[in-house]
Write an enzyme that holds these catalytic residues in place. Structure first.
Site, PDB file in Angstrom:
ATOM      1  N   ALA A  72      48.959  37.074  81.824  1.00 19.42           N
ATOM      2  CA  ALA A  72      49.220  35.651  81.585  1.00 19.42           C
ATOM      3  C   ALA A  72      47.945  34.843  81.793  1.00 19.42           C
ATOM      4  CB  ALA A  72      50.321  35.169  82.520  1.00 19.42           C
ATOM      5  N   TYR A 131      43.860  33.554  80.089  1.00 20.24           N
ATOM      6  CA  TYR A 131      43.336  32.640  79.079  1.00 20.24           C
ATOM      7  C   TYR A 131      43.655  33.078  77.657  1.00 20.24           C
ATOM      8  CZ  TYR A 131      40.913  29.960  82.599  1.00 20.24           C
ATOM      9  OH  TYR A 131      40.648  29.144  83.661  1.00 20.24           O
ATOM     10  N   VAL A 154      45.346  42.059  79.218  1.00 20.99           N
ATOM     11  CA  VAL A 154      44.816  42.066  80.587  1.00 20.99           C
ATOM     12  C   VAL A 154      43.293  41.976  80.537  1.00 20.99           C
ATOM     13  CG1 VAL A 154      46.775  43.390  81.436  1.00 20.99           C
ATOM     14  CG2 VAL A 154      44.707  44.585  80.727  1.00 20.99           C
ATOM     15  N   THR A 162      39.347  42.809  80.980  1.00 17.15           N
ATOM     16  CA  THR A 162      38.512  44.017  80.861  1.00 17.15           C
ATOM     17  C   THR A 162      37.094  43.655  81.282  1.00 17.15           C
ATOM     18  OG1 THR A 162      38.203  43.427  78.538  1.00 17.15           O
ATOM     19  CG2 THR A 162      39.812  45.121  79.003  1.00 17.15           C
ATOM     20  N   PRO A 163      36.891  43.462  82.583  1.00  8.97           N
ATOM     21  CA  PRO A 163      35.558  43.053  83.037  1.00  8.97           C
ATOM     22  C   PRO A 163      34.528  44.163  82.837  1.00  8.97           C
ATOM     23  CG  PRO A 163      36.990  43.588  84.906  1.00  8.97           C
ATOM     24  CD  PRO A 163      37.829  43.685  83.682  1.00  8.97           C
ATOM     25  N   PHE A 193      40.521  35.735  68.423  1.00  9.64           N
ATOM     26  CA  PHE A 193      39.236  35.060  68.173  1.00  9.64           C
ATOM     27  C   PHE A 193      39.219  33.631  68.691  1.00  9.64           C
ATOM     28  CE2 PHE A 193      39.384  38.427  64.938  1.00  9.64           C
ATOM     29  CZ  PHE A 193      38.163  39.053  65.192  1.00  9.64           C
ATOM     30  N   LEU A 194      40.252  33.228  69.445  1.00 13.24           N
ATOM     31  CA  LEU A 194      40.277  31.842  69.917  1.00 13.24           C
ATOM     32  C   LEU A 194      39.102  31.572  70.859  1.00 13.24           C
ATOM     33  CD1 LEU A 194      41.245  31.557  73.158  1.00 13.24           C
ATOM     34  CD2 LEU A 194      43.419  32.176  72.177  1.00 13.24           C
ATOM     35  N   LEU A 223      33.839  42.967  68.639  1.00 13.14           N
ATOM     36  CA  LEU A 223      32.563  43.023  69.360  1.00 13.14           C
ATOM     37  C   LEU A 223      31.443  42.438  68.505  1.00 13.14           C
ATOM     38  CD1 LEU A 223      32.478  46.575  71.044  1.00 13.14           C
ATOM     39  CD2 LEU A 223      33.136  44.392  72.024  1.00 13.14           C
ATOM     40  N   CYS A 260      33.396  36.403  77.479  1.00 16.19           N
ATOM     41  CA  CYS A 260      33.297  37.343  76.349  1.00 16.19           C
ATOM     42  C   CYS A 260      31.898  37.754  75.929  1.00 16.19           C
ATOM     43  CB  CYS A 260      33.999  36.748  75.140  1.00 16.19           C
ATOM     44  SG  CYS A 260      35.772  36.775  75.306  1.00 16.19           S
TER      45      CYS A 260
END
Ligand code: UDX
Ligand code: ADP
Length: 459
Positions: free
Chosen positions: A11, A13, A88, A90-91, A161-162, A220, A275
């Site tokens: 939940a 961004y 979720v 993905t750092p 792509f927001l 990417l 990102c």
């Protein structure tokens, strides 16, 4: 026919706004957003949402309780759904092989294992998080190897792509929706099913379907290209400062060339956000992994240029303030990585503030959407740190300050929003302004009596 049920794991961004839009546009679909973070789920059920986005609250309010639900019951959400989105985080990995570059897939893997464990019927599993190329294949392997007999999974890649700050309009009018699926009859069917959700409000010619790997790599690549434009203009900004050219004028002139275009040419203190850096480092890691060191070096340079731009901004402040900021008060305006968001992940402000603190400056920080606790956490200091105070408004931050550094382009910092003349009166003299976002009129401020500097201008 039964109501179509969507479950979104995560939940944050991406998951929050995306599901809000889907549920608003598709009242006949039941959308449940699940997250293991109970406090966050609780907040999604109030009017003080955990994510700040213009237009988000209105959208949530329209659908919440009707066909949009928030829950911590992750397993139940999965069990009941026909389509499951994995949104979720993905750092970048901080440990082991690929530390500092590769994406940490532990949260994604955990989701895949849970889906395999609890599913009792066929599911379409959609990767929404930005993931390295071929992750869909790993998800599929986990699902196929540990799920009960007879339950079948289709994995799709549907990258988001927001951009934060404009998420709701980006979701309402996407340039494109990308769906990657397995090349098989079942794959096509699953792609068609997901496409039919978006078709409720997105024109058919904006829905692109590809194979899974093209879809994963497109995400990417899109982020790498966007970040590359920013690093390119930032590289030129250094030359502008040395030569007396003006980077905004250069950007305007080159942007009029239809082959280049005007967007993403705004020179700044460097890009932030969850990102760009992560995805480029991911790309670099993939290239290294596949034995393509030249390609890896090429893209790595985009991140290095971004670091250089941040360093240059700090150096300029130091040089201008007579080589020392020790015990000087500096007002920091803006901490979010861009305007209209409360997100501070990888914000250039973090780097700049930390560097100034190392130089023993006193910072008075103001951001309209970022709370004190979050700022302290990002800077790695305690709330009682004598060097950092949090101000309630830009004027309070600037009172008795030697300099103002504008680090986020919030509209309330623009010339028409603030009384700069009275700000000047309240500051130490000479009063400096370092505009890291080129949003104020440098010449007008100089006429008032400020010493004003912006990015990419030598004069
Ligand atoms: C980005 C992509 O735009 C989006 O498509 C993807 O889904 C996620 O990553 P986001 O990081 O939310 O979105 O915001 P974006 O508008 O791309 O800005 C990223 C950073 O670049 C910000 O720090 C922004 O201030 C900076 N930026 C952007 C510039 O410095 N100059 C520009 O011209 C544009
Ligand atoms: P993004 O910007 O990609 O949306 P966020 O960090 O904002 O990233 O959101 C990701 C959310 O995913 C977090 O709220 C986190 O608690 C949640 N999450 C991560 N792993 C799981 C999991 N296994 N089950 C449920 N929620 C998860």
């Amino acid at each position: 026919m039964d109501m179509l049920k969507i479950c979104c794991i995560g939940a944050g961004y991406v998951g929050g706004p995306t599901m809000a839009k889907i549920s608003q546009k598709c009242p006949d679909i039941r959308v449940t957003v699940v997250d293991m973070n109970a406090a966050k789920i609780e907040q999604w059920m109030t009017d003080d949402l955990p994510v700040y986005e213009p237009g988000l609250l209105e959208c949530v309010k329209e659908a919440r309780g009707r066909n949009l639900f928030f829950s911590t019951e992750v397993e139940q959400g999965i069990r009941e759904a026909d389509i499951i989105f994995i949104s979720v985080n993905t750092p970048t990995k901080t440990y082991g092989v690929g530390a500092g570059k590769a994406a940490d897939l532990k949260y994604v893997e955990r989701c895949a294992r849970m889906i395999a464990e609890v599913s009792e019927s066929d599911k379409i599993v959609v990767e929404k998080s930005t993931l390295p190329v071929r992750t869909a294949q790993s998800i599929k392997r986990i699902l196929d190897s540990s799920s009960p007999d007879g339950v079948r999974f289709q994995v799709l890649s549907n990258p988001e792509f927001l951009a934060e700050g404009t998420a709701m309009t980006d979701l309402e009018h996407p340039d494109r929706v990308l769906i990657g699926g397995e090349t098989s009859a079942e794959g096509d069917k699953a792609v068609g099913r997901l496409a039919s959700v978006y078709r409720r409000w997105v024109p058919a010619d904006r829905i692109i379907t590809t194979n899974i790997w093209s879809s994963e790599l497109s995400k990417l690549t899109a982020n790498a290209f966007l970040a590359q434009r920013i690093s390119s203009i930032n590289a030129i900004s250094a030359l502008c400062e040395a030569t007396g050219a003006n980077v905004d004028e250069v950007a305007h002139a080159i942007g009029r060339d239809s082959r280049i275009g005007p967007k993403f040419l705004k020179s700044s203190i460097g890009f932030g956000g969850s990102c760009f850096q992560k995805d480029i480092l991911n790309l670099v890691y993939l290239c290294e992994h596949f034995g393509l060191p030249e390609v890896a070096h090429y893209w790595e340079q985009v991140v290095q240029m971004n670091d250089y731009q941040r360093r240059r901004f700090v150096t300029r402040i130091l040089d201008t303030l007579f080589n020392t900021v020790s015990d000087k008060k500096i007002a920091i305006w803006g901490f979010a990585f861009k305007k209209d968001t409360n997100d501070t992940r990888e914000s250039s402000a973090i780097y700049i503030c930390k560097s100034l603190l190392e130089e023993q400056a006193h910072l008075s920080i103001y951001d309209p959407r970022v709370g004190a606790e979050q700022i302290y956490r990002e800077l790695g200091v305690d709330a009682d740190c004598a060097q950092v105070t949090i101000a309630k408004n830009p004027c309070e931050a600037a009172r008795d300050a030697h300099a103002i550094a504008i680090l986020t382009e919030w509209d309330e910092f623009k010339m028409e929003s603030l009384d700069y003349a009275s700000l000047l009166d309240s500051m130490q003299k000479p009063a400096f302004i370092f505009d890291g976002r080129n949003i104020v009129d440098r010449k007008a401020l100089r006429q008032m009596g400020f010493e004003a500097y912006s990015v990419g201008t030598g004069d």
